[in-house]
Design a protein around this motif. Sequence first.
Motif, PDB file in Angstrom:
ATOM      1  N   LEU B  71      -0.030  -5.379   0.767  1.00 59.92           N
ATOM      2  CA  LEU B  71       1.113  -5.383  -0.153  1.00 59.92           C
ATOM      3  C   LEU B  71       1.866  -4.056  -0.135  1.00 59.92           C
ATOM      4  CD1 LEU B  71       2.704  -6.962  -2.262  1.00 59.92           C
ATOM      5  CD2 LEU B  71       1.053  -6.205  -3.994  1.00 59.92           C
ATOM      6  N   ASP B  72       1.137  -2.956   0.041  1.00 61.04           N
ATOM      7  CA  ASP B  72       1.795  -1.639   0.091  1.00 61.04           C
ATOM      8  C   ASP B  72       2.945  -1.599   1.093  1.00 61.04           C
ATOM      9  OD1 ASP B  72       0.023  -0.651  -1.735  1.00 61.04           O
ATOM     10  OD2 ASP B  72      -1.120   0.560  -0.316  1.00 61.04           O
ATOM     11  N   ILE B  75       6.310  -2.590  -0.497  1.00 59.64           N
ATOM     12  CA  ILE B  75       6.775  -1.831  -1.669  1.00 59.64           C
ATOM     13  C   ILE B  75       7.013  -0.420  -1.174  1.00 59.64           C
ATOM     14  CG2 ILE B  75       6.135  -1.034  -3.986  1.00 59.64           C
ATOM     15  CD1 ILE B  75       4.323  -3.514  -4.203  1.00 59.64           C
ATOM     16  N   PHE B 183      14.847   1.524  -2.336  1.00 57.88           N
ATOM     17  CA  PHE B 183      13.416   1.282  -2.509  1.00 57.88           C
ATOM     18  C   PHE B 183      13.239  -0.223  -2.679  1.00 57.88           C
ATOM     19  CE2 PHE B 183       9.130   1.312  -4.023  1.00 57.88           C
ATOM     20  CZ  PHE B 183       8.572   2.415  -3.388  1.00 57.88           C
ATOM     21  N   TYR B 185      11.158  -3.673  -3.413  1.00 59.02           N
ATOM     22  CA  TYR B 185      10.015  -4.384  -3.981  1.00 59.02           C
ATOM     23  C   TYR B 185      10.105  -5.805  -3.421  1.00 59.02           C
ATOM     24  CZ  TYR B 185       9.692  -0.468  -7.230  1.00 59.02           C
ATOM     25  OH  TYR B 185       9.570   0.788  -7.767  1.00 59.02           O
ATOM     26  N   LEU B 187       8.001  -8.818  -3.327  1.00 59.95           N
ATOM     27  CA  LEU B 187       6.744  -9.310  -3.906  1.00 59.95           C
ATOM     28  C   LEU B 187       6.508 -10.762  -3.498  1.00 59.95           C
ATOM     29  CD1 LEU B 187       6.793  -7.717  -7.478  1.00 59.95           C
ATOM     30  CD2 LEU B 187       6.088  -6.737  -5.292  1.00 59.95           C
ATOM     31  N   PRO B 188       5.359 -11.010  -2.893  1.00 61.07           N
ATOM     32  CA  PRO B 188       5.041 -12.355  -2.404  1.00 61.07           C
ATOM     33  C   PRO B 188       4.308 -13.203  -3.445  1.00 61.07           C
ATOM     34  CG  PRO B 188       3.337 -10.840  -1.719  1.00 61.07           C
ATOM     35  CD  PRO B 188       4.325 -10.034  -2.536  1.00 61.07           C
ATOM     36  N   SER B 200      10.045 -12.672  -3.417  1.00 63.73           N
ATOM     37  CA  SER B 200      11.157 -12.327  -4.293  1.00 63.73           C
ATOM     38  C   SER B 200      11.397 -10.844  -4.074  1.00 63.73           C
ATOM     39  CB  SER B 200      10.786 -12.637  -5.747  1.00 63.73           C
ATOM     40  OG  SER B 200      11.894 -12.434  -6.596  1.00 63.73           O
ATOM     41  N   ILE B 202      13.798  -7.261  -4.498  1.00 64.69           N
ATOM     42  CA  ILE B 202      14.898  -6.459  -5.015  1.00 64.69           C
ATOM     43  C   ILE B 202      14.949  -5.141  -4.255  1.00 64.69           C
ATOM     44  CG2 ILE B 202      14.854  -7.501  -7.323  1.00 64.69           C
ATOM     45  CD1 ILE B 202      13.610  -4.847  -8.343  1.00 64.69           C
ATOM     46  N   VAL B 204      16.192  -1.280  -4.945  1.00 62.71           N
ATOM     47  CA  VAL B 204      16.595  -0.333  -5.974  1.00 62.71           C
ATOM     48  C   VAL B 204      17.394   0.792  -5.324  1.00 62.71           C
ATOM     49  CG1 VAL B 204      15.783   1.247  -7.771  1.00 62.71           C
ATOM     50  CG2 VAL B 204      14.569  -0.910  -7.365  1.00 62.71           C
TER      51      VAL B 204
END
Lengths: 205, 205
Positions: B71-72, B75, B183, B185, B187-188, B200, B202, B204
Amino acid sequence: MIYYDVSMKITPNMQVYKNKENKKPIFRVASDFNSSSAHETEVTLNLHTGTHMDFPLHMIENGQTSSELVLDRLIREVKVFDLTHVKDSISENDLKDLDICINDFILFKTKNSYEDAFNFKFIYIDQSAALYLNQKQVSGVGIDALGVERDQEDHMTHKLLFEKDIYIIEGLRLKKVEQGKYFMYALPIKMDNSDALLLSVILVA
Amino acid sequence: MIYYDVSMKITPNMQVYKNKENKKPIFRVASDFNSSSAHETEVTLNLHTGTHMDFPLHMIENGQTSSELVLDRLIREVKVFDLTHVKDSISENDLKDLDICINDFILFKTKNSYEDAFNFKFIYIDQSAALYLNQKQVSGVGIDALGVERDQEDHMTHKLLFEKDIYIIEGLRLKKVEQGKYFMYALPIKMDNSDALLLSVILVA
């Protein structure tokens, strides 16, 4: 950056509400290398599976749906409260000494976070606590159970929260998260007209 | 905080790869107030729908699956490159003057972001560009099309990226995002053993 992944994994045998077979996700290989040059997986799942958000239509006829989602309300500071001492349900008494203010988004960490199988006696938010949160006018409430309530006639917890447009997140996993403030990214798989949306949620320390 | 929501919405008539009917999401009311005290929606969808991540199994027999997700790697900082001038496909020539370094996660904004219907001639990443990214050893690549490639024999773009464990995100919507650093994100919805995961995302600013 330190963050906590607080979403459930979706698996064929994951916990689902009341262990109902028809609520379990079904995975199917839609194509593989026997018949195609690509491998693709298809899933059928109830949108109340795993970590998700409820919308008023879930409990209220003609209630608001996911079409009204305001994403900003899911990307914000949250307060995690450790209620792992609570035995059966979270009631007003468990909340009245906590630092809960208007417009807060609060997440309740309970014993549920330490159980991976569905527990018919999961810790829930009772009607008195829901009324307290309704009167406090919080913006959102999250819990580490597949429901904010169980065994309450008329689903009054849901209804008291929806009455004040309080967002409801269910199915969080908070075992590793200590009480405190975090920045939440609760990102939905966006869909229209739904009573729920799947979420993937991280909390940044 | 300024952020851009760069994910697709999942709808019954959304664009799907090659407009194939069997790739369209199917929504079903699993319960409503005629038969229950709760309204619940169920969806059947191919995991390559909308904004998603591909895993090697998608194109390589016995390839790695979503079980290996880190996951890192989703992100982190990303670089968005504006390639809206590209006509047919992104090739090495379009990349060689860009600031692309080892371990970068790069997102390509193309004309695709301005189209909501599936375009059989969508802008894709050709084999020469994929080889360039492979040699640069980037960490991830995202594009605003439902595929990183089309009409290339042997799916060499996917394979050259997978060969170096480069993450692939497809189905981004970058119309409102200018070239620059953000940046991300991404996210699965976590699942095991899959050739793809819904995301999903986004960015930043």
